[in-house]
Write a protein that holds these residues in place. Structure first.
Motif, PDB file in Angstrom:
ATOM      1  N   LEU A 206      30.463   3.061  16.948  1.00  0.00           N
ATOM      2  CA  LEU A 206      30.608   4.629  17.136  1.00  0.00           C
ATOM      3  C   LEU A 206      29.147   5.127  17.065  1.00  0.00           C
ATOM      4  O   LEU A 206      28.663   5.388  16.073  1.00  0.00           O
ATOM      5  CB  LEU A 206      31.734   5.118  16.357  1.00  0.00           C
ATOM      6  N   ASP A 207      28.878   5.879  18.279  1.00  0.00           N
ATOM      7  CA  ASP A 207      27.744   6.923  18.228  1.00  0.00           C
ATOM      8  C   ASP A 207      28.188   8.190  17.986  1.00  0.00           C
ATOM      9  O   ASP A 207      28.587   8.887  18.818  1.00  0.00           O
ATOM     10  CB  ASP A 207      26.868   6.782  19.619  1.00  0.00           C
ATOM     11  N   LYS A 208      27.906   8.661  16.748  1.00  0.00           N
ATOM     12  CA  LYS A 208      28.376   9.806  16.117  1.00  0.00           C
ATOM     13  C   LYS A 208      27.411  10.992  16.376  1.00  0.00           C
ATOM     14  O   LYS A 208      27.779  12.325  15.805  1.00  0.00           O
ATOM     15  CB  LYS A 208      28.710   9.771  14.819  1.00  0.00           C
ATOM     16  N   TRP A 213      32.340  10.758  19.954  1.00  0.00           N
ATOM     17  CA  TRP A 213      31.820   9.442  19.222  1.00  0.00           C
ATOM     18  C   TRP A 213      32.178   8.312  20.151  1.00  0.00           C
ATOM     19  O   TRP A 213      32.838   7.341  19.711  1.00  0.00           O
ATOM     20  CB  TRP A 213      32.537   9.533  17.864  1.00  0.00           C
ATOM     21  N   GLY A 244      36.389   9.001  18.634  1.00  0.00           N
ATOM     22  CA  GLY A 244      37.035  10.115  17.616  1.00  0.00           C
ATOM     23  C   GLY A 244      38.377  10.225  17.773  1.00  0.00           C
ATOM     24  O   GLY A 244      39.128   9.767  18.580  1.00  0.00           O
ATOM     25  N   PRO A 371      32.683  17.408  16.105  1.00  0.00           N
ATOM     26  CA  PRO A 371      32.630  15.881  15.377  1.00  0.00           C
ATOM     27  C   PRO A 371      33.688  15.290  14.968  1.00  0.00           C
ATOM     28  O   PRO A 371      34.502  15.792  14.303  1.00  0.00           O
ATOM     29  CB  PRO A 371      31.190  16.302  14.202  1.00  0.00           C
TER      30      PRO A 371
END
Length: 763
Positions: A206-208, A213, A244, A371
């Protein structure tokens, strides 16, 4: 070429009796993109079969008779790589799960390239679209854990995308490690008879740093039989799978806008529609009444799972209202101010700044997840353009879209108050040069205000105007009133003027009928007619008239009205009239007709003629001599050269005398001796010099009666001065002769004897 593909959110229920039926419902959107080495998806029309038939054909032949309550799996279970068509199953997965195993190691070998018929038939619809239910590789949003997964339809695993038959391809997955260019090793998605193949991205994929995400997942297909190598552009697709916690459409709000006059809050109800003022409102999907909408918005804002934003042209410091949450961002190479909207009911001036009567333009508006959250594919994907094509979003993982993409009736900004520019007045000397200049502003119209304080459409003015063309001067003054209104949105014919019920335009003091008014006073002049001064050479005087408002000047010095002597007996007088001191300092004096200069040349000197010098000859045979007159007016001089002489006369006092026109002032004289008369033949009686000569002949030292005084000129006044000098030839005789005695007698009798004279004449 990579493509992002938006899928649907299927709801699956399987049941196998005599005939296995599969009911599939689609609601949502799928996100995906082709591999960097891929070109585009191959779309097979056979995949557009009805949902019920697809359901029947998707079930593998070896699938046991059982019912799958959910098409989503909560985890990825490792199993052997086998096709559902194989009758021998060594490992039986749990119901409702999909297995993923590492790809088996194969001995390196050079395989031939697969033909188009031997390659998979991808059917992937890019972007957010309602057509994703037709796709054979999608994002599944129906997990009970609110997590999205990559899901593969069995038709994709068959040659030609067939709805039934043996499986020809084995699915594998790899994901990109966030923040790097590194892909993980391929893992095989183990097929299960109880669900369609799925892949749940692990936490480390996951690219937060991005909305939703996302995990970047590559789906790769290989020939199960290993007969050939699938070309790279047909072997893989890359998808962005939200990581997410998924939010539904009911948890995401949209925007509403309203336009009205002014920019300040106006009394009205506390709902967004049918209210007053410029408004921006949040509106939750399916909220019901306006009261319910307000309560629901407050609830969603409190949950803080989603943020609602405007992307506005410019920087926060320039376009955002004070107190807003705003940050400067860059999208597609262009800068924007991202402004959060946090409540249901917002006056525009609480969100945006009005600058010179206008807000900056909103380019995008919508929502993006906080987020840790992501949107389901079905979130607000129902928006379409007028041509029916789906609305495009900035990202498939958020719902930020162009502000004006649903219709041209939406403006991207709001109008507010403006401050009209004041006209420019130019009050010059006099009336003909007084002007006023109307500013050039296409938002406004300027009008002349009548004496009763009203304006009409006919009284509109623009450009440069002469005051004398629009009003009259009274006692040297003129008053002009000018009023500025916003253009076309106030009915001036009504008393008082009324504004339009609904419009969207600039305002003044929060009203379309607001205005600014200015009064200008222009001063003309007190016109004074100038009467010229007079000159009298007989008396040697000039007279300056007494005119109120006029001053007379000679050589830069003021001269009082009245009669004055000439300053000299000859010269030039120049008199100029200038405006005097006005009674009203705002109304200057303007001289008309002629203010000069008035000039006069004069000459009062006496005209004189110089007496001519004479040649005296005392004896025949002897050269004469120059006899110069004796004068108080002229100065004489002479020069003798041989028997010639030149005599000149010059005025001694040019201030009081002047030469008469034609007067001779230079003479050339002949001094040549006169010959003596011949002697008689028998001179018995010599001339002793003591006898008178012949009558009428003057001898030296004698005066002939009647010749000593010049005759009077009756045509002119003459002043004759006669000086008598008796000259006797003492040097010759040594005694006073009879001639002298006779001269004395003549003097006694009143007869002038002239030897020098001059005339003074006054004309």
């Amino acid at each position: 070429m990579k493509q992002k593909v938006q899928g649907f959110s299927p709801s699956l229920r399987f049941g196998l009796a005599a005939v296995v039926s599969l009911a599939v419902t689609f609601s949502g959107a799928m996100v995906g993109a082709a591999d960097a080495n891929a070109d585009e998806a191959i779309i097979d029309d056979t995949a557009s079969t009805s949902q019920s038939e697809v359901a029947k054909q998707e079930v593998p032949t070896s699938q046991p008779k059982s019912t799958v309550e959910s098409a989503s799996s909560q985890s990825n279970t490792v199993a052997e790589s086998r096709s559902p068509q194989q009758h021998e199953v060594k490992t039986q997965p749990k119901q409702g799960e999909t297995t993923v195993v590492p790809a088996p190691a194969r001995a390196p070998q050079k395989l031939p390239e697969c033909t188009a018929e031997q390659s998979p038939k991808w059917k992937v619809t890019p972007g957010v679209t309602t057509d994703s239910w037709k796709d054979n590789a999608v994002i599944d949003y129906l997990g009970k854990d609110k997590k999205a997964r990559l899901m593969v339809q069995y038709s994709l695993l068959r040659e030609g995308g067939a709805a039934s038959g043996p499986l020809a391809f084995t699915p594998y997955v790899s994901y990109l490690k966030p923040g790097t260019d590194t892909w993980t090793d391929l893992q095989e998605i183990k097929l299960s008879p109880y669900s369609m193949p799925k892949f749940l991205p692990p936490e480390d994929s996951l690219d937060k740093t991005k909305d939703g995400w996302p995990a970047t997942v590559k789906l790769v297909l290989k020939r199960t039989d290993g007969a050939c190598e699938i070309p790279a552009d047909k072997a893989a697709y890359t998808f962005e799978v939200p990581g997410g916690e998924l939010l539904s459409d009911a948890e995401v709000m949209s925007f509403e806008a309203q336009y009205d006059e002014g920019e300040d809050p106006k009394p009205g109800n506390d709902t967004c529609r049918h209210n007053k003022g410029d408004l921006i409102c949040l509106y939750p999907t399916g909220a019901g009444s306006h009261t319910d909408a307000k309560a629901r918005v407050e609830e969603l804002v409190g949950e803080d799972k989603s943020v609602n934003v405007l992307w506005v042209d410019g920087k926060c410091a320039d376009v955002a209202a004070a107190g807003t949450t705003c940050k400067d961002i860059t999208y597609a190479g262009k800068g924007y101010a991202e402004i959060e909207v946090k409540k249901y009911f917002n006056y525009v001036n609480e969100v945006l700044k009005y600058t010179d009567g206008k807000t900056a333009e909103i380019k995008y508006w919508g929502a993006k997840p906080r987020p840790g959250y992501a949107y389901q594919g079905g979130v607000q994907n129902h928006y379409v353009y007028k041509d029916g094509s789906p609305v495009k979003y900035v990202s498939d993982l958020n719902r930020i879209r162009l502000y004006k993409d649903t219709g041209s009736e939406n403006k991207a900004f709001w109008y507010g108050n403006i401050e009209p520019e004041k006209p420019t007045a130019v009050d010059n000397v006099g009336e003909s040069n007084d002007t006023f200049q109307i500013p050039d502003d296409n938002r406004l119209k300027y009008y002349l205000v009548s004496d009763d304080g009203k304006v009409t459409y006919q009284s509109q003015v623009s450009g440069t105007n002469k005051v004398s063309d629009v009003t009259k001067y009274v006692d040297g003054k003129a008053t002009v009133k000018v009023r500025a209104h916003v253009k076309d949105y106030c009915n001036l014919n009504n008393d008082p003027p009324t504004s339009a019920k609904y419009s969207d335009w600039y305002s003044i003091d929060n009203s379309y009928c607001g205005y600014r008014e200015w009064t200008f006073t222009f001063y003309g002049s007190q016109k004074v007619k100038v009467v010229p001064p007079s000159f009298d050479d007989e008396t040697g005087t000039f007279t300056v008239p007494d005119i109120p408002g006029v001053k007379w000047m000679i050589d830069g010095k003021e001269v009082t009205p009245g009669t004055h002597d000439y300053p000299d007996k000859h010269g030039k007088i120049s008199i100029t009239a200038v405006p005097g001191t006005p009674k009203d300092p705002n109304v200057p004096i303007e001289l008309v007709d002629n203010n000069g200069p008035y000039e006069h040349e004069y000459d009062l000197r006496l005209e004189v003629v110089p007496p001519a010098p004479v040649v005296e000859r005392l004896k025949c045979g002897v050269a004469g001599s120059v006899k110069l007159p004796d004068s108080e007016v002229f100065e004489y001089s002479s020069k003798v050269e041989g028997d010639k002489a030149v005599a000149e006369a010059v005025l001694k006092n040019a201030a009081d005398f002047k030469l008469k026109d034609g007067a001779v002032v230079k003479w050339e004289l002949n001094l040549t001796a006169e010959p003596c008369p011949p002697q008689p033949d028998n001179p018995t009686k010599p001339d002793t010099g003591d006898k008178p000569g012949k009558p009428g002949v003057e001898k030296p030292g004698q005066v002939i009666p009647g010749k000593g005084k010049p005759a009077a000129n009756p045509s002119s006044k003459q002043v004759v001065r006669t000086q008598t000098r008796v000259t006797t030839p003492i040097a010759q005789t040594g005694a006073l002769g009879t001639t002298a005695v006779l001269g004395a007698l003549l003097l006694a009798a009143g007869i002038g004897i002239t030897s020098r004279r001059y005339l003074l004449q006054r004309h």
